[in-house]
Design a protein around this motif. Sequence first.
Motif, PDB file in Angstrom:
ATOM      1  N   TYR A  23      60.417  31.489   6.600  1.00 57.95           N
ATOM      2  CA  TYR A  23      61.385  31.602   5.507  1.00 57.95           C
ATOM      3  C   TYR A  23      61.309  32.979   4.851  1.00 57.95           C
ATOM      4  O   TYR A  23      62.349  33.599   4.558  1.00 57.95           O
ATOM      5  CB  TYR A  23      61.117  30.511   4.470  1.00 57.95           C
ATOM      6  N   THR A  24      60.106  33.476   4.653  1.00 56.07           N
ATOM      7  CA  THR A  24      59.929  34.768   3.989  1.00 56.07           C
ATOM      8  C   THR A  24      60.513  35.902   4.820  1.00 56.07           C
ATOM      9  O   THR A  24      61.196  36.795   4.291  1.00 56.07           O
ATOM     10  CB  THR A  24      58.430  35.027   3.720  1.00 56.07           C
ATOM     11  N   LYS A 100      59.018  50.761  12.321  1.00 56.15           N
ATOM     12  CA  LYS A 100      58.158  51.508  13.249  1.00 56.15           C
ATOM     13  C   LYS A 100      58.033  52.965  12.820  1.00 56.15           C
ATOM     14  O   LYS A 100      56.937  53.540  12.841  1.00 56.15           O
ATOM     15  CB  LYS A 100      58.730  51.412  14.663  1.00 56.15           C
ATOM     16  N   VAL A 101      59.154  53.575  12.438  1.00 56.88           N
ATOM     17  CA  VAL A 101      59.131  54.983  12.041  1.00 56.88           C
ATOM     18  C   VAL A 101      58.315  55.170  10.761  1.00 56.88           C
ATOM     19  O   VAL A 101      57.543  56.127  10.629  1.00 56.88           O
ATOM     20  CB  VAL A 101      60.570  55.511  11.854  1.00 56.88           C
ATOM     21  N   GLN A 102      58.460  54.251   9.807  1.00 57.53           N
ATOM     22  CA  GLN A 102      57.734  54.352   8.537  1.00 57.53           C
ATOM     23  C   GLN A 102      56.289  53.885   8.659  1.00 57.53           C
ATOM     24  O   GLN A 102      55.496  54.080   7.733  1.00 57.53           O
ATOM     25  CB  GLN A 102      58.451  53.551   7.464  1.00 57.53           C
ATOM     26  N   GLY A 103      55.953  53.256   9.771  1.00 53.80           N
ATOM     27  CA  GLY A 103      54.582  52.820   9.991  1.00 53.80           C
ATOM     28  C   GLY A 103      54.205  51.527   9.316  1.00 53.80           C
ATOM     29  O   GLY A 103      53.012  51.191   9.228  1.00 53.80           O
ATOM     30  N   ASN A 104      55.196  50.761   8.814  1.00 47.83           N
ATOM     31  CA  ASN A 104      54.871  49.496   8.143  1.00 47.83           C
ATOM     32  C   ASN A 104      55.220  48.265   8.974  1.00 47.83           C
ATOM     33  O   ASN A 104      55.293  47.161   8.440  1.00 47.83           O
ATOM     34  CB  ASN A 104      55.549  49.421   6.768  1.00 47.83           C
ATOM     35  N   ILE A 105      55.426  48.445  10.287  1.00 46.59           N
ATOM     36  CA  ILE A 105      55.679  47.288  11.148  1.00 46.59           C
ATOM     37  C   ILE A 105      54.473  46.355  11.147  1.00 46.59           C
ATOM     38  O   ILE A 105      54.593  45.151  11.373  1.00 46.59           O
ATOM     39  CB  ILE A 105      56.006  47.751  12.594  1.00 46.59           C
ATOM     40  N   VAL A 106      53.298  46.914  10.835  1.00 48.14           N
ATOM     41  CA  VAL A 106      52.079  46.098  10.780  1.00 48.14           C
ATOM     42  C   VAL A 106      52.190  45.022   9.711  1.00 48.14           C
ATOM     43  O   VAL A 106      51.579  43.949   9.828  1.00 48.14           O
ATOM     44  CB  VAL A 106      50.846  47.000  10.537  1.00 48.14           C
ATOM     45  N   ASP A 107      52.952  45.281   8.640  1.00 48.35           N
ATOM     46  CA  ASP A 107      53.112  44.285   7.583  1.00 48.35           C
ATOM     47  C   ASP A 107      53.837  43.038   8.087  1.00 48.35           C
ATOM     48  O   ASP A 107      53.698  41.958   7.507  1.00 48.35           O
ATOM     49  CB  ASP A 107      53.897  44.882   6.409  1.00 48.35           C
ATOM     50  N   THR A 108      54.625  43.192   9.146  1.00 44.43           N
ATOM     51  CA  THR A 108      55.305  42.047   9.746  1.00 44.43           C
ATOM     52  C   THR A 108      54.435  41.389  10.809  1.00 44.43           C
ATOM     53  O   THR A 108      54.465  40.166  10.973  1.00 44.43           O
ATOM     54  CB  THR A 108      56.639  42.491  10.379  1.00 44.43           C
ATOM     55  N   LEU A 109      53.639  42.179  11.521  1.00 43.49           N
ATOM     56  CA  LEU A 109      52.852  41.660  12.627  1.00 43.49           C
ATOM     57  C   LEU A 109      51.535  41.019  12.180  1.00 43.49           C
ATOM     58  O   LEU A 109      51.019  40.144  12.869  1.00 43.49           O
ATOM     59  CB  LEU A 109      52.550  42.784  13.626  1.00 43.49           C
ATOM     60  N   MET A 110      50.996  41.431  11.043  1.00 48.37           N
ATOM     61  CA  MET A 110      49.695  40.919  10.612  1.00 48.37           C
ATOM     62  C   MET A 110      49.729  39.480  10.100  1.00 48.37           C
ATOM     63  O   MET A 110      48.786  38.731  10.350  1.00 48.37           O
ATOM     64  CB  MET A 110      49.100  41.840   9.535  1.00 48.37           C
ATOM     65  N   PRO A 111      50.755  39.042   9.364  1.00 47.48           N
ATOM     66  CA  PRO A 111      50.773  37.649   8.896  1.00 47.48           C
ATOM     67  C   PRO A 111      50.724  36.673  10.078  1.00 47.48           C
ATOM     68  O   PRO A 111      51.083  37.034  11.206  1.00 47.48           O
ATOM     69  CB  PRO A 111      52.106  37.548   8.148  1.00 47.48           C
ATOM     70  N   PRO A 112      50.282  35.436   9.817  1.00 46.83           N
ATOM     71  CA  PRO A 112      50.160  34.451  10.911  1.00 46.83           C
ATOM     72  C   PRO A 112      51.515  33.920  11.367  1.00 46.83           C
ATOM     73  O   PRO A 112      51.863  32.750  11.158  1.00 46.83           O
ATOM     74  CB  PRO A 112      49.308  33.344  10.279  1.00 46.83           C
ATOM     75  N   LEU A 113      52.297  34.789  11.982  1.00 43.78           N
ATOM     76  CA  LEU A 113      53.598  34.422  12.519  1.00 43.78           C
ATOM     77  C   LEU A 113      53.542  34.473  14.038  1.00 43.78           C
ATOM     78  O   LEU A 113      53.152  35.482  14.621  1.00 43.78           O
ATOM     79  CB  LEU A 113      54.683  35.383  12.014  1.00 43.78           C
ATOM     80  N   ALA A 114      53.924  33.378  14.673  1.00 40.50           N
ATOM     81  CA  ALA A 114      53.970  33.328  16.127  1.00 40.50           C
ATOM     82  C   ALA A 114      55.140  34.169  16.630  1.00 40.50           C
ATOM     83  O   ALA A 114      56.085  34.446  15.877  1.00 40.50           O
ATOM     84  CB  ALA A 114      54.114  31.878  16.590  1.00 40.50           C
ATOM     85  N   PRO A 115      55.118  34.579  17.896  1.00 37.75           N
ATOM     86  CA  PRO A 115      56.240  35.361  18.432  1.00 37.75           C
ATOM     87  C   PRO A 115      57.589  34.680  18.251  1.00 37.75           C
ATOM     88  O   PRO A 115      58.569  35.345  17.924  1.00 37.75           O
ATOM     89  CB  PRO A 115      55.875  35.498  19.916  1.00 37.75           C
ATOM     90  N   LEU A 116      57.656  33.360  18.447  1.00 37.23           N
ATOM     91  CA  LEU A 116      58.923  32.651  18.266  1.00 37.23           C
ATOM     92  C   LEU A 116      59.379  32.714  16.814  1.00 37.23           C
ATOM     93  O   LEU A 116      60.571  32.840  16.531  1.00 37.23           O
ATOM     94  CB  LEU A 116      58.783  31.198  18.711  1.00 37.23           C
ATOM     95  N   GLU A 117      58.439  32.649  15.882  1.00 42.70           N
ATOM     96  CA  GLU A 117      58.786  32.732  14.465  1.00 42.70           C
ATOM     97  C   GLU A 117      59.295  34.120  14.107  1.00 42.70           C
ATOM     98  O   GLU A 117      60.214  34.252  13.285  1.00 42.70           O
ATOM     99  CB  GLU A 117      57.569  32.354  13.617  1.00 42.70           C
ATOM    100  N   VAL A 119      60.919  36.075  16.206  1.00 38.13           N
ATOM    101  CA  VAL A 119      62.269  36.113  16.774  1.00 38.13           C
ATOM    102  C   VAL A 119      63.257  35.392  15.862  1.00 38.13           C
ATOM    103  O   VAL A 119      64.333  35.911  15.543  1.00 38.13           O
ATOM    104  CB  VAL A 119      62.287  35.485  18.183  1.00 38.13           C
ATOM    105  N   LEU A 120      62.895  34.204  15.406  1.00 39.73           N
ATOM    106  CA  LEU A 120      63.802  33.415  14.564  1.00 39.73           C
ATOM    107  C   LEU A 120      64.025  34.076  13.206  1.00 39.73           C
ATOM    108  O   LEU A 120      65.125  34.016  12.650  1.00 39.73           O
ATOM    109  CB  LEU A 120      63.241  32.007  14.378  1.00 39.73           C
ATOM    110  N   GLY A 121      62.980  34.693  12.656  1.00 38.72           N
ATOM    111  CA  GLY A 121      63.123  35.352  11.366  1.00 38.72           C
ATOM    112  C   GLY A 121      64.082  36.524  11.415  1.00 38.72           C
ATOM    113  O   GLY A 121      64.983  36.650  10.574  1.00 38.72           O
TER     114      GLY A 121
END
Length: 269
Positions: A23-24, A100-117, A119-121
């Motif tokens: 949801y977030t 990716k350019v700003q270097g904050n993609i890690v903020d999306t990848l670090m939370p406990p979100l599965a790959p399918l989640e 994609v859906l988000g």
Amino acid sequence: MDHSTHIAHGTRRFGRVNWLGLYTLGRREILRFASVWTQTLLAPLVTAGLFMVIFTIAIGPRRGDVMGVDFVMFIAPGILMMTVIQNAFANTSSSIVISKVQGNIVDTLMPPLAPLELVLGYLAGGVARGLVVATAITVAFWLVLGLAPAHPIILLGFVLMGAAFLAALGMIAGIFANKFDQMAAITNFVITPLAFLSGTFYSVEALPPGLYQITHVNPVFYLIDGARFGMIGVSDSSPYLGFGIASLSTVAVCGLAWVFFKTGYRIKS
């Protein structure tokens, strides 16, 4: 504590959905385009209106009917779907590339979100933007042209499928591109030709045999053709066949996006 953590991790792996995280992420993607609505929502509406005005003035009076329908009415659904898919693609691709350019993609990848989640988000943001744009353009066509959807449910189905398909393609493009110029190249040389050369402004029956066959392997053609049937009740091919092909294509690109998120291709290195 270690034991409880292990149990939680095990149930997480075996199928429990992180609804709050999903949801977030979806809410973030929707608020991202809503916060700059003049660029993401108003601008596409103006662009669609300019297309209609230019083609009406330059070609409309001399073109006559196409498939028994006034030329202006014929191109209206194509312009609608073209605008929807371009905005759905832009929403997901720009979100990932900017992160990716700003270097904050890690903020999306670090939370406990599965790959399918993931994609859906991202998909939620692209589909929401496409649906809002489609609604605005449909209302404008009704107010200005008196054009109301002949089959609103079919039109809605193709709009949602078109937005989902291009939003998934946007994820793939955003993951692949590491710079803005790479993203611009994909947009200019892949997405724009797919949109313009798929029967947006013409019936594919007028194409020579070679181009006719090529067009019929392009999923975007079926999206535009299906939207045309939903809006004015005529189409070059069966809308049911088109919806089936568009559905399979959407599942395929969503699956590829899932693979990229799962393996970390070009986003974790």
